[in-house]
Every structure is written in structure tokens, then in C-alpha cells.
Write a protein that holds these residues in place. Structure first.
Motif, PDB file in Angstrom:
ATOM      1  N   ILE A   1      -1.068  38.680-111.756  1.00 36.45           N
ATOM      2  CA  ILE A   1      -1.139  38.066-110.431  1.00 36.45           C
ATOM      3  C   ILE A   1       0.300  37.888-109.964  1.00 36.45           C
ATOM      4  CG2 ILE A   1      -1.812  36.056-109.072  1.00 36.45           C
ATOM      5  CD1 ILE A   1      -4.294  35.858-110.823  1.00 36.45           C
TER       6      ILE A   1
ATOM      7  N   GLU B   1      -3.449  40.890-106.944  1.00 36.43           N
ATOM      8  CA  GLU B   1      -3.917  41.170-108.302  1.00 36.43           C
ATOM      9  C   GLU B   1      -3.470  42.595-108.616  1.00 36.43           C
ATOM     10  OE1 GLU B   1      -8.309  39.182-107.595  1.00 36.43           O
ATOM     11  OE2 GLU B   1      -7.844  41.187-106.849  1.00 36.43           O
TER      12      GLU B   1
ATOM     13  N   GLU C   1      -4.977  32.694-108.483  1.00 35.38           N
ATOM     14  CA  GLU C   1      -3.757  32.793-107.683  1.00 35.38           C
ATOM     15  C   GLU C   1      -3.066  31.440-107.503  1.00 35.38           C
ATOM     16  OE1 GLU C   1      -6.153  36.316-107.195  1.00 35.38           O
ATOM     17  OE2 GLU C   1      -6.700  34.238-106.792  1.00 35.38           O
TER      18      GLU C   1
END
Length: 174
Positions: free
Chosen positions: A168, A148, A122
Motif C-alpha cells: 500500500i 494498492e 490504507e
């Protein structure tokens, strides 16, 4: 090593996320894979898919994807939700929670690699989005939301090298 193979903006209408919320106390070895196993063992995605049924969100690509939704705000407990996005005002089944999101823009990164390499990227994706000129935003309470997205077949069907693509997504300024 995983690589980011695609970066783009995706605009979505209002959405309701329905799922279950977890925190740092639910992690095992730093991850939430135990909770994902619980979801599959209890057929909770099947329960949500029955609700979604034919009401797939027309203006949202990957509308049938399973989601690992995260909320971070300095000084508050980290939240990790597992579930699915649904149309606004979808009834929430007993035992589930929800969070509503307004019309939004997402910064999407496709992280490609073997399954063990695509997770926990991330921060790397946030940096890549900023490098591409996107501005990450917080909600009205100052929390950052990101997730996600386990899209079919990018994530569910490994390619000839055995690799998958995990989306993501970060909320960005429109």
C-alpha cells in the motif's frame, strides 16, 4: 490479523497510469472485486502488458505490478482506478483513461496476511507512515492519491502459511 512488515520510501520518476476509473456506484458489498474480475475476464491487463512490453520502467521497482489506484478529495467523488503504471507519454489505448504523475516519493507499507485481511488497510498504513516520520502530500488540486500494488511474487504466490503481501503506497513529501 494482517501486519505491516516493512515500511520504506521509494523514489520514482514521472509515470503515466493507464487504466479504467470507477466510483462508489461500482462497488459491490463495499469493494471493487467485481471490477477486478471484469478486468481478468476481459484480458485488459494483457492488453496493457502488450503495450508495456519491453518498455518496463527501469527506475521503478515493481514496474509490472497491477495497481488499484485511489483518489480522495473532501467534497468530491471518490475514484478507484484499476490498471498499470507506464512510462511517461505512453499512448493510451481506446477504452482506457490515464493520469500522469510527476517525479515523486512513495511511502510504501507491506501488509502481510491472508488475502482477505490485507485489503482496505490504507488508513492504517497512512498512520504508520506518519509514525515513521513521513509526511503524506496532496496534489495541486488538494486530492490525496494512494494505491494498492499487487507485486509479483509477494502477492501472487502465497507463502507456506498461505499468506501474501500487498503493498500500500501513499505519495509523501520528498
Amino acid at each position: 490479523m494482517s501486519e505491516i512488515t516493512n515500511v520504506y520510501r521509494q523514489d520514482v520518476g514521472p509515470l503515466r497510469f493507464i487504466g479504467k476509473k470507477y466510483g462508489d456506484v461500482d462497488r459491490v458489498d463495499g469493494a471493487f472485486s467485481n471490477k477486478w474480475e471484469e478486468w481478468f475476464a476481459n484480458a485488459w491487463f494483457e492488453e496493457l502488458e502488450k503495450i508495456l512490453g519491453e518498455k518496463l520502467i527501469e527506475d521503478y521497482a515493481d514496474n509490472d505490478a497491477y495497481i488499484g489506484l485511489m483518489r480522495h478529495k473532501e467534497g468530491e467523488a471518490f475514484e478507484y482506478w484499476i490498471g498499470m503504471f507506464m512510462p511517461p507519454n505512453t499512448a493510451v489505448p481506446e477504452g482506457f483513461e490515464f493520469s500522469d504523475f510527476p517525479e515523486s516519493s512513495l511511502g510504501v507499507c507491506w501488509v502481510y496476511g491472508n488475502e482477505g485481511e490485507v485489503y482496505m488497510q490504507e488508513a492504517r498504513c497512512a498512520k504508520k507512515l506518519e509514525e515513521e516520520g513521513y509526511e503524506l502530500i496532496a496534489d495541486e488540486q488538494g486530492a490525496i492519491w494512494f494505491f494498492e500494488r499487487y507485486g509479483c511474487p509477494r502477492f501472487t504466490e502465497p507463502d507456506e502459511k498461505g499468506n501474501v503481501t500487498l503493498d500500500i503506497c501513499h505519495y509523501i513529501k520528498p
